[in-house]
Motif scaffolding. Sequence first.
Motif, PDB file in Angstrom:
ATOM      1  N   VAL A   1      -1.985  48.785  45.039  1.00 51.92           N
ATOM      2  CA  VAL A   1      -1.238  49.748  45.860  1.00 51.92           C
ATOM      3  C   VAL A   1      -1.742  49.709  47.303  1.00 51.92           C
ATOM      4  N   LYS A   2      -3.061  49.672  47.461  1.00 50.36           N
ATOM      5  CA  LYS A   2      -3.636  49.602  48.821  1.00 50.36           C
ATOM      6  C   LYS A   2      -3.304  48.268  49.477  1.00 50.36           C
ATOM      7  N   LEU A   3      -3.316  47.206  48.674  1.00 48.50           N
ATOM      8  CA  LEU A   3      -2.978  45.882  49.200  1.00 48.50           C
ATOM      9  C   LEU A   3      -1.527  45.879  49.687  1.00 48.50           C
ATOM     10  N   LYS A   4      -0.652  46.466  48.894  1.00 48.38           N
ATOM     11  CA  LYS A   4       0.764  46.537  49.283  1.00 48.38           C
ATOM     12  C   LYS A   4       0.929  47.289  50.606  1.00 48.38           C
ATOM     13  N   GLN A   5       0.237  48.402  50.733  1.00 51.57           N
ATOM     14  CA  GLN A   5       0.357  49.198  51.969  1.00 51.57           C
ATOM     15  C   GLN A   5      -0.140  48.414  53.174  1.00 51.57           C
ATOM     16  N   ALA A   6      -1.255  47.703  53.009  1.00 55.65           N
ATOM     17  CA  ALA A   6      -1.840  46.958  54.135  1.00 55.65           C
ATOM     18  C   ALA A   6      -0.933  45.806  54.570  1.00 55.65           C
ATOM     19  N   ILE A   7      -0.411  45.051  53.608  1.00 59.24           N
ATOM     20  CA  ILE A   7       0.448  43.898  53.957  1.00 59.24           C
ATOM     21  C   ILE A   7       1.757  44.382  54.561  1.00 59.24           C
ATOM     22  N   LYS A   8       2.251  45.476  54.047  1.00 52.63           N
ATOM     23  CA  LYS A   8       3.498  46.033  54.575  1.00 52.63           C
ATOM     24  C   LYS A   8       3.308  46.424  56.041  1.00 52.63           C
ATOM     25  N   GLU A   9       2.200  47.110  56.311  1.00 56.26           N
ATOM     26  CA  GLU A   9       1.969  47.579  57.685  1.00 56.26           C
ATOM     27  C   GLU A   9       1.721  46.414  58.653  1.00 56.26           C
ATOM     28  N   LYS A  10       0.907  45.456  58.239  1.00 52.12           N
ATOM     29  CA  LYS A  10       0.488  44.381  59.156  1.00 52.12           C
ATOM     30  C   LYS A  10       1.516  43.263  59.293  1.00 52.12           C
ATOM     31  N   ILE A  11       2.299  43.026  58.236  1.00 56.75           N
ATOM     32  CA  ILE A  11       3.183  41.848  58.243  1.00 56.75           C
ATOM     33  C   ILE A  11       4.658  42.219  58.040  1.00 56.75           C
ATOM     34  N   ILE A  12       4.944  42.838  56.916  1.00 57.05           N
ATOM     35  CA  ILE A  12       6.357  43.000  56.514  1.00 57.05           C
ATOM     36  C   ILE A  12       7.117  43.879  57.505  1.00 57.05           C
ATOM     37  N   ASP A  13       6.533  45.002  57.876  1.00 56.32           N
ATOM     38  CA  ASP A  13       7.244  45.911  58.793  1.00 56.32           C
ATOM     39  C   ASP A  13       7.473  45.270  60.165  1.00 56.32           C
ATOM     40  N   LYS A  14       6.637  44.293  60.505  1.00 59.68           N
ATOM     41  CA  LYS A  14       6.792  43.621  61.816  1.00 59.68           C
ATOM     42  C   LYS A  14       7.888  42.563  61.780  1.00 59.68           C
ATOM     43  N   LEU A  15       8.093  41.939  60.615  1.00 61.31           N
ATOM     44  CA  LEU A  15       9.015  40.789  60.551  1.00 61.31           C
ATOM     45  C   LEU A  15      10.362  41.086  59.906  1.00 61.31           C
ATOM     46  N   ASP A  16      10.418  42.087  59.048  1.00 60.16           N
ATOM     47  CA  ASP A  16      11.643  42.302  58.263  1.00 60.16           C
ATOM     48  C   ASP A  16      12.827  42.639  59.170  1.00 60.16           C
ATOM     49  N   HIS A  17      13.918  41.884  58.977  1.00 58.15           N
ATOM     50  CA  HIS A  17      15.160  42.068  59.747  1.00 58.15           C
ATOM     51  C   HIS A  17      14.944  41.883  61.250  1.00 58.15           C
ATOM     52  N   GLN A  18      14.053  40.966  61.598  1.00 57.29           N
ATOM     53  CA  GLN A  18      13.804  40.663  63.011  1.00 57.29           C
ATOM     54  C   GLN A  18      14.182  39.217  63.312  1.00 57.29           C
ATOM     55  N   TYR A  19      14.305  38.944  64.617  1.00 56.25           N
ATOM     56  CA  TYR A  19      14.490  37.574  65.110  1.00 56.25           C
ATOM     57  C   TYR A  19      13.101  37.089  65.518  1.00 56.25           C
ATOM     58  N   ILE A  20      12.507  36.245  64.693  1.00 55.76           N
ATOM     59  CA  ILE A  20      11.082  35.922  64.845  1.00 55.76           C
ATOM     60  C   ILE A  20      10.780  35.285  66.204  1.00 55.76           C
ATOM     61  N   ASN A  21      11.694  34.477  66.706  1.00 53.45           N
ATOM     62  CA  ASN A  21      11.450  33.822  68.009  1.00 53.45           C
ATOM     63  C   ASN A  21      11.129  34.817  69.118  1.00 53.45           C
ATOM     64  N   GLU A  22      11.698  36.021  69.010  1.00 51.55           N
ATOM     65  CA  GLU A  22      11.482  37.027  70.058  1.00 51.55           C
ATOM     66  C   GLU A  22      10.149  37.749  69.897  1.00 51.55           C
ATOM     67  N   LEU A  23       9.484  37.557  68.775  1.00 50.28           N
ATOM     68  CA  LEU A  23       8.240  38.295  68.498  1.00 50.28           C
ATOM     69  C   LEU A  23       6.987  37.474  68.750  1.00 50.28           C
ATOM     70  N   VAL A  24       7.124  36.159  68.700  1.00 45.81           N
ATOM     71  CA  VAL A  24       5.929  35.307  68.738  1.00 45.81           C
ATOM     72  C   VAL A  24       6.036  34.280  69.856  1.00 45.81           C
ATOM     73  N   SER A  25       4.889  33.713  70.222  1.00 49.91           N
ATOM     74  CA  SER A  25       4.872  32.732  71.308  1.00 49.91           C
ATOM     75  C   SER A  25       4.840  31.298  70.761  1.00 49.91           C
ATOM     76  N   PHE A  26       4.762  31.159  69.432  1.00 51.80           N
ATOM     77  CA  PHE A  26       4.716  29.827  68.832  1.00 51.80           C
ATOM     78  C   PHE A  26       6.083  29.471  68.241  1.00 51.80           C
ATOM     79  N   ARG A  27       6.271  28.172  67.943  1.00 49.83           N
ATOM     80  CA  ARG A  27       7.502  27.729  67.276  1.00 49.83           C
ATOM     81  C   ARG A  27       7.473  28.253  65.835  1.00 49.83           C
ATOM     82  N   PRO A  28       8.471  29.038  65.423  1.00 53.15           N
ATOM     83  CA  PRO A  28       8.357  29.742  64.142  1.00 53.15           C
ATOM     84  C   PRO A  28       8.698  28.891  62.919  1.00 53.15           C
TER      85      PRO A  28
END
Length: 128
Positions: free
Chosen positions: A59-86
């Motif tokens: 449960v704690k692992l799910k919360q941490a990954i959701k906060e750090k990764i999933i909530d940042k990327l879900d339904h986003q255009y990745i090119n606009e979020l990062v400086s590297f080739r996605p």
Amino acid sequence: MAKATIVKEFTFDAAHRLEGYQGLCQNLHGHTYKLQVGIYGPVKNEAGAADDGMVWDFVKLKQAIKEKIIDKLDHQYINELVSFRPTSENIALWMMKTLLAANIPVKFIRLYETPTSYVEIHEGDIGE
Ligand SMILES: Nc1nc2c(c(=O)[nH]1)N=C([C@H](O)[C@H](O)COP(=O)(O)OP(=O)(O)OP(=O)(O)O)CN2
Ligand SMILES: [Zn+2]
């Protein structure tokens, strides 16, 4: 003390394009990414403790990954979020760095871009 690897799986939807790619992937398109995160460590052996018998609470692992990764990327255009080739490789490396920086003891990341294409990054694979 006995050790184990636990794995939690997530999915998220995101769009990207690979600039300069010779083929369809240069165009804007989306994927339902599947992410598997493996955590390695001792299986706690402390009778009565909330995490007795666990490496990490799922449960704690799910919360941490959701906060750090999933909530940042879900339904986003990745090119606009990062400086590297996605590419999958670069996205997975970014995930590994992000989670290690948050003191989450990640052993491996497996990221599926399609049901038949995935990249696997292990702790120690990160270069400078
Ligand atoms: N090494 C990499 N190669 C490619 C990447 C990548 O991130 N790393 N990405 C792409 C494209 O983004 C493309 O979306 C993925 O291509 P592909 O796996 O061929 O996708 P399909 O939907 O055609 O999958 P099938 O299961 O084969 O139908 C390209 N290359
Ligand atoms: Zn793609």
